[in-house]
Motif scaffolding. Sequence first.
Motif, short mmCIF file in Angstrom:
data_model
loop_
_atom_site.label_atom_id
_atom_site.label_comp_id
_atom_site.label_asym_id
_atom_site.label_seq_id
_atom_site.Cartn_x
_atom_site.Cartn_y
_atom_site.Cartn_z
N UNK A 1 1.04 -1.32 0.04
CA UNK A 1 -0.40 0.28 0.38
C UNK A 1 0.94 0.39 -0.16
N UNK A 2 0.70 1.99 -0.77
CA UNK A 2 0.98 3.57 -0.97
C UNK A 2 0.51 4.53 -0.71
N UNK A 3 0.29 4.92 0.80
CA UNK A 3 -0.91 6.28 0.64
C UNK A 3 -0.96 7.35 -0.48
N UNK B 1 1.72 2.15 -9.42
CA UNK B 1 1.13 2.60 -8.31
C UNK B 1 -0.37 2.51 -8.74
N UNK B 2 -0.10 2.84 -10.13
CA UNK B 2 -1.24 2.90 -11.21
C UNK B 2 -2.48 4.09 -10.06
N UNK C 1 2.05 9.93 -2.11
CA UNK C 1 3.20 9.21 -3.57
C UNK C 1 2.71 10.43 -4.18
N UNK C 2 1.37 11.44 -4.32
CA UNK C 2 1.30 12.97 -5.13
C UNK C 2 2.11 13.89 -4.25
N UNK C 3 2.82 13.71 -3.25
CA UNK C 3 3.97 15.18 -3.20
C UNK C 3 5.20 15.02 -3.70
#
Length: 494
Positions: free
Chosen positions: A16-18, A51-52, A22-24
Amino acid sequence: RGTTLGAASSAPPPAQVPRALFREVAEEAGRRVEGLSARETSNVAWAFATVQVPMPRWLTSALPRRAGELGPQECANALWALAVASQSVAGLTNALPRISESGTGGVGGVAGRGGGGSGRGFGAWKPQELANAAWALGRGAHGTNGADGSGVGREGAHAASAKGGAEAFRRGLHRALAARVGELNGLELAMVASALPSVAGEDDESGLLPAVISRTSTLLVEGRLAPEAVVQLREGLLASAAGPAAVPPALREAFEAQAARTVELLRRVSEPGDASQEAVRALPALGLTTLGAQGTADLLGALGLLARGTNGVDARGDGLEEEGEEEDEDGDDEPAAYLQGVPALDEEGGDASPQVLCSLRHHLLLSAEQEGGGWAHRTLSEPGRVLRSGGQPDGDGGSALALALEPVTLRFARDRDAEFLALSAVLASARWAAQEVGAAGGGWKLHGTVRLHVTHTPCLSCVSAMLQLRRLLPDVRLRVSFDAPRPAARAAEA
């Protein structure tokens, strides 16, 4: 998703990647993109695909600019990432310096690291890199956006791929694969088979198709084809120019044995009691994610779930006994029409995402038993809701009325697959309605029809969830259709 075999790395993706984290990190990478090396840019693209998360335009435009600096691994990874993200690979392949299929010299390579291998040609590429690139060409032929961020659609992307560096890249890859097909393992061979129309072209002058068929037979005799590879090789060979004649008899028999075991196990999912739960939890032991497009159509037909009008796929049975199908009172409309014009966009309106879409329609009558006797009735109608893979599930309507669908982990958790979310939404709507009309002791029934149309071949976990829904709601008819993946050569003509 189900039919995807491409893998740029043997390492499993992060559990899982928050999204916020990831956006930051991605935004910071975007600000520094001009300072990133070719390898780093390729790694960023791989991360977005793994991460799709939809690829931003700054990334899809950066990859072609770095094409001359990409080594074999970076080039294969970048192509794979673009394809997974539903981006056209034409922008990158057009920008690549010409590469020879031998190891003796590329044409037009940039000094030092040019042309996907320092001028050394495809002879420097590892088998997995060749397979990833081939798979990407096949998958990327239907990309929804230009790899250079120009918004080139399917027709434009394919037209672009027929000239310049893209055609030279395809021909070189074609010859290299035909010469080195004996180095491919089962899954790598399946990746190549899935891309045959795109890589081999119309004439297959290097004889890639017969080489793939021969290698398939060898691996079968040696017992070195995993169940997933059997499915994907059959699917790829069926889609080749030779059609069913390309499928070796031993491969056909291996697939039919796997399909029969799958049908037998899934039929137990519809049984009451512990047998259903045991069957659901036994699915991973099959070693399969899907039976492929044609195999899944046959499977849904055998289980009485396939809707008429499934795009490009008709259930043939392949010896599987189909369950009887009742006529629907309101008939089956063209299922794909309910997804036309629905963009698979991220929340910021960026490029198309790799999300799978599922259209949900239903017309149901809920009958709830009342405390003082008698029944209360309510109509539940959904004219057309679109759910996306990775979305949030609807509420459960309260624990007192909880009915659970159990997902199966096939490569990764499947509780956020679009089909699973749609089926869960049906249950959630029924639970809330039953609460609102005051169902006594949770006693309620549901009658009617539910229709799903999916933009991808359903995986076995989702087929299992369909059967679980049918077991929980025996008076509800469920009809499922899905878009069949088209061979790239046919897609270009559409």
